[in-house]
Design an enzyme around this catalytic site. Sequence first.
Site, PDB file in Angstrom:
ATOM      1  N   LYS A  32       2.344   2.006  -5.245  1.00  0.00           N
ATOM      2  CA  LYS A  32       3.218   1.579  -6.350  1.00  0.00           C
ATOM      3  C   LYS A  32       2.587   1.862  -7.711  1.00  0.00           C
ATOM      4  O   LYS A  32       3.274   2.028  -8.708  1.00  0.00           O
ATOM      5  CB  LYS A  32       3.523   0.075  -6.239  1.00  0.00           C
ATOM      6  CG  LYS A  32       4.346  -0.267  -5.013  1.00  0.00           C
ATOM      7  CD  LYS A  32       4.614  -1.742  -4.898  1.00  0.00           C
ATOM      8  CE  LYS A  32       3.473  -2.550  -4.336  1.00  0.00           C
ATOM      9  NZ  LYS A  32       3.119  -2.325  -2.944  1.00  0.00           N
ATOM     10  N   ALA A  78      -3.488  -8.113  -3.571  1.00  0.00           N
ATOM     11  CA  ALA A  78      -3.016  -6.769  -3.922  1.00  0.00           C
ATOM     12  C   ALA A  78      -4.130  -6.015  -4.642  1.00  0.00           C
ATOM     13  O   ALA A  78      -5.102  -6.620  -5.078  1.00  0.00           O
ATOM     14  CB  ALA A  78      -1.803  -6.888  -4.832  1.00  0.00           C
ATOM     15  N   GLY A  79      -3.944  -4.719  -4.769  1.00  0.00           N
ATOM     16  CA  GLY A  79      -4.931  -3.974  -5.544  1.00  0.00           C
ATOM     17  C   GLY A  79      -4.482  -2.545  -5.740  1.00  0.00           C
ATOM     18  O   GLY A  79      -3.845  -1.973  -4.862  1.00  0.00           O
ATOM     19  N   HIS A  80      -4.730  -2.007  -6.922  1.00  0.00           N
ATOM     20  CA  HIS A  80      -4.551  -0.566  -7.084  1.00  0.00           C
ATOM     21  C   HIS A  80      -5.569  -0.046  -8.088  1.00  0.00           C
ATOM     22  O   HIS A  80      -6.139  -0.809  -8.863  1.00  0.00           O
ATOM     23  CB  HIS A  80      -3.113  -0.203  -7.448  1.00  0.00           C
ATOM     24  CG  HIS A  80      -2.637  -0.763  -8.743  1.00  0.00           C
ATOM     25  ND1 HIS A  80      -1.675  -1.734  -8.813  1.00  0.00           N
ATOM     26  CD2 HIS A  80      -2.998  -0.489 -10.010  1.00  0.00           C
ATOM     27  CE1 HIS A  80      -1.463  -2.034 -10.083  1.00  0.00           C
ATOM     28  NE2 HIS A  80      -2.252  -1.300 -10.824  1.00  0.00           N
ATOM     29  N   ASP A 113       0.818  -1.215   0.000  1.00  0.00           N
ATOM     30  CA  ASP A 113       0.000   0.000   0.000  1.00  0.00           C
ATOM     31  C   ASP A 113       0.853   1.267   0.000  1.00  0.00           C
ATOM     32  O   ASP A 113       0.447   2.288   0.558  1.00  0.00           O
ATOM     33  CB  ASP A 113      -0.978   0.019   1.186  1.00  0.00           C
ATOM     34  CG  ASP A 113      -1.737  -1.288   1.302  1.00  0.00           C
ATOM     35  OD1 ASP A 113      -2.271  -1.729   0.274  1.00  0.00           O
ATOM     36  OD2 ASP A 113      -1.769  -1.867   2.395  1.00  0.00           O
ATOM     37  N   GLU A 114       2.025   1.203  -0.611  1.00  0.00           N
ATOM     38  CA  GLU A 114       2.883   2.391  -0.664  1.00  0.00           C
ATOM     39  C   GLU A 114       2.495   3.300  -1.823  1.00  0.00           C
ATOM     40  O   GLU A 114       3.024   4.406  -1.950  1.00  0.00           O
ATOM     41  CB  GLU A 114       4.362   1.984  -0.826  1.00  0.00           C
ATOM     42  CG  GLU A 114       4.944   1.181   0.324  1.00  0.00           C
ATOM     43  CD  GLU A 114       4.845  -0.333   0.067  1.00  0.00           C
ATOM     44  OE1 GLU A 114       4.161  -0.726  -0.903  1.00  0.00           O
ATOM     45  OE2 GLU A 114       5.443  -1.098   0.840  1.00  0.00           O
ATOM     46  N   THR A 130      -8.293  -3.750  -0.805  1.00  0.00           N
ATOM     47  CA  THR A 130      -8.818  -5.090  -1.047  1.00  0.00           C
ATOM     48  C   THR A 130      -9.834  -5.488   0.011  1.00  0.00           C
ATOM     49  O   THR A 130     -10.892  -6.027  -0.304  1.00  0.00           O
ATOM     50  CB  THR A 130      -7.642  -6.095  -1.093  1.00  0.00           C
ATOM     51  OG1 THR A 130      -6.787  -5.702  -2.162  1.00  0.00           O
ATOM     52  CG2 THR A 130      -8.109  -7.514  -1.338  1.00  0.00           C
ATOM     53  N   GLY A 137       0.258  14.402  -4.348  1.00  0.00           N
ATOM     54  CA  GLY A 137      -1.206  14.482  -4.412  1.00  0.00           C
ATOM     55  C   GLY A 137      -1.739  13.212  -5.035  1.00  0.00           C
ATOM     56  O   GLY A 137      -0.957  12.357  -5.487  1.00  0.00           O
ATOM     57  N   ASP A 177       2.571  15.319   0.597  1.00  0.00           N
ATOM     58  CA  ASP A 177       1.558  16.333   0.958  1.00  0.00           C
ATOM     59  C   ASP A 177       0.824  15.923   2.237  1.00  0.00           C
ATOM     60  O   ASP A 177       0.611  16.741   3.138  1.00  0.00           O
ATOM     61  CB  ASP A 177       0.558  16.521  -0.197  1.00  0.00           C
ATOM     62  CG  ASP A 177      -0.074  15.205  -0.633  1.00  0.00           C
ATOM     63  OD1 ASP A 177       0.605  14.157  -0.600  1.00  0.00           O
ATOM     64  OD2 ASP A 177      -1.275  15.209  -0.974  1.00  0.00           O
TER      65      ASP A 177
HETATM   66  P1  IMP Z   1      -2.223 -12.986   2.392  1.00  0.00           P
HETATM   67  O1  IMP Z   1      -1.287 -12.473   1.342  1.00  0.00           O
HETATM   68  O2  IMP Z   1      -3.681 -12.794   2.062  1.00  0.00           O
HETATM   69  O3  IMP Z   1      -1.896 -14.386   2.807  1.00  0.00           O
HETATM   70  O4  IMP Z   1      -1.989 -12.092   3.705  1.00  0.00           O
HETATM   71  C1  IMP Z   1      -0.771 -12.132   4.446  1.00  0.00           C
HETATM   72  C2  IMP Z   1      -0.425 -10.732   4.988  1.00  0.00           C
HETATM   73  O5  IMP Z   1      -0.003  -9.908   3.904  1.00  0.00           O
HETATM   74  C3  IMP Z   1      -1.599 -10.007   5.643  1.00  0.00           C
HETATM   75  O6  IMP Z   1      -1.097  -9.209   6.693  1.00  0.00           O
HETATM   76  C4  IMP Z   1      -2.118  -9.113   4.524  1.00  0.00           C
HETATM   77  O7  IMP Z   1      -2.799  -7.993   5.012  1.00  0.00           O
HETATM   78  C5  IMP Z   1      -0.814  -8.734   3.859  1.00  0.00           C
HETATM   79  N1  IMP Z   1      -0.936  -8.360   2.438  1.00  0.00           N
HETATM   80  C6  IMP Z   1      -1.001  -9.209   1.386  1.00  0.00           C
HETATM   81  N2  IMP Z   1      -1.073  -8.510   0.241  1.00  0.00           N
HETATM   82  C7  IMP Z   1      -1.023  -7.214   0.567  1.00  0.00           C
HETATM   83  C8  IMP Z   1      -1.027  -6.009  -0.199  1.00  0.00           C
HETATM   84  O8  IMP Z   1      -1.054  -5.995  -1.438  1.00  0.00           O
HETATM   85  N3  IMP Z   1      -0.977  -4.833   0.518  1.00  0.00           N
HETATM   86  C9  IMP Z   1      -0.893  -4.838   1.881  1.00  0.00           C
HETATM   87  N4  IMP Z   1      -0.870  -5.924   2.614  1.00  0.00           N
HETATM   88  C10 IMP Z   1      -0.936  -7.114   1.985  1.00  0.00           C
END
Ligand code: IMP
Length: 448
Positions: free
Chosen positions: A18, A41-43, A15-16, A318, A438, A351
């Site tokens: 990317k 993951a998700g963006h 969640d930086e 997510t 921003g 910001d």
């Molecule tokens: P899993 O990948 O669903 O097995 O989750 C393992 C750990 O990684 C948990 O703490 C999730 O919240 C974290 N995690 C997995 N993917 C992401 C991501 O894309 N962003 C932030 N945290 C993630």
Amino acid sequence: MNKNVTVIVGTKWGDEGKGKIASREAKDAKLVIRATGGNNAGHTIVFNGIKLPLHLVPGGIVYPNTTCIIGPGVVLDLEVLLSEIELLKETGISDIDSRLKISGRAHVILPYHKELDVLYENFKKHPVGTTKRGIGPSYADKNNRTGIRMYDLLLTEDELKEKIEEAIKPHNQLFIDNNMKEAVADANSLAKQYHIYGEKLAKYITDISPLISDSIDNNEKIVVEGAQAFRLDLDHGDYPMVTSSNPVVSGTLCGAALPPQALNTVIGVDKAYNSRVGNGPFPTELPASIDENGNVIENVTPLEGDIVRDLGHEYGTTTKRPRRCGWMDCPILRSAKYTSGIDYLCLNHLDTLGQIGLKLGYVKVCTSYKYKGQVINYYPDDINLSHEIPEPIYETLDGGWTIDSSCKTYDELPELAKRFIEIVEKASGIPVKYLGTGPANDDLIVRE
Ligand code: IMP
């Protein structure tokens, strides 16, 4: 060998932001590759003003000249994948069918993996706080050599059934033993359903190696869109509070089927403050009103962590979970530099950090730790959850700053923001080249 691969990786716990720098780098790329993880993951990408939440398809798909690859290191929830493809087509993004390629070696997440994800978490005294998307159990089957690959979806229904039958044996027994009869998988119906998915996805499933070798030979730019981050890496992160793949650069190269010799640039991405979702150590975490189930406690005086979370809108893309928030941690960046060979840093939310400073009256940066009686400038390897967590040593800046939309160069930034960046560069040893100022894609300062 030509060296034209750029890898974008997260330096903390995901969640930086990317997506923004990945989108910039993908503009002139020939191949854009997703290498690890799945729909944990998700963006959000923007196309013609329309916001598209993506979890699997690389964001580079918005550029008409890119080929987007889902690499062999990824695990795929096919319903999510199909709905993303549908959404991209409805939005009018061109030539999806010819520009999206899925490695036949990528593994499939089946419904029983999601059930297992929940069950394994329930078994644990200290749950990981997974996204419950079936990611870990799917990788576990892959390691156990009983995973179902995208190539398997192209077999006959009977052949697929045989593989599923073998895979589900131990899982079904576990479901029965735990009174979860509704979770018991039926190989016949799964084979039917996943064979149909295979027919729908057949045009995308391929051997990606010729695409990659041609691109390298033609010296075309290849971008790897990293997912997750350094501290979530299975081998190098906060084990066991990690994900089940290797999001550090070496892992992404493996998951993308790229040779290390083709690597040109690594961009590490971070936020000017830090956040974590899920459980595990977080040395610079700020106190927040969140209960033991991870829910925000309403109607109480906000604590520092609540203020950071609200100003940064830190709720999971997510899972929508409120994220734990804290100050910038430079020792982790310094360790990320050496684990992933980071050349440049992209610091987002500069910001937001300014606003946090204005609200609290100060901004802090962790430059080193006190750990086991010593001052250290790296993230120690031997942290045990039940023992000592490194204690941050902070530099404090008084006040905060505002960055207005006309600010487009480093020199125009407020002096205090520049001081913050200098501290981060010195403590991490990584030059900050990109600054997110921003939410929009072009709210990005590039330092030449
Ligand atoms: P899993 O990948 O669903 O097995 O989750 C393992 C750990 O990684 C948990 O703490 C999730 O919240 C974290 N995690 C997995 N993917 C992401 C991501 O894309 N962003 C932030 N945290 C993630």
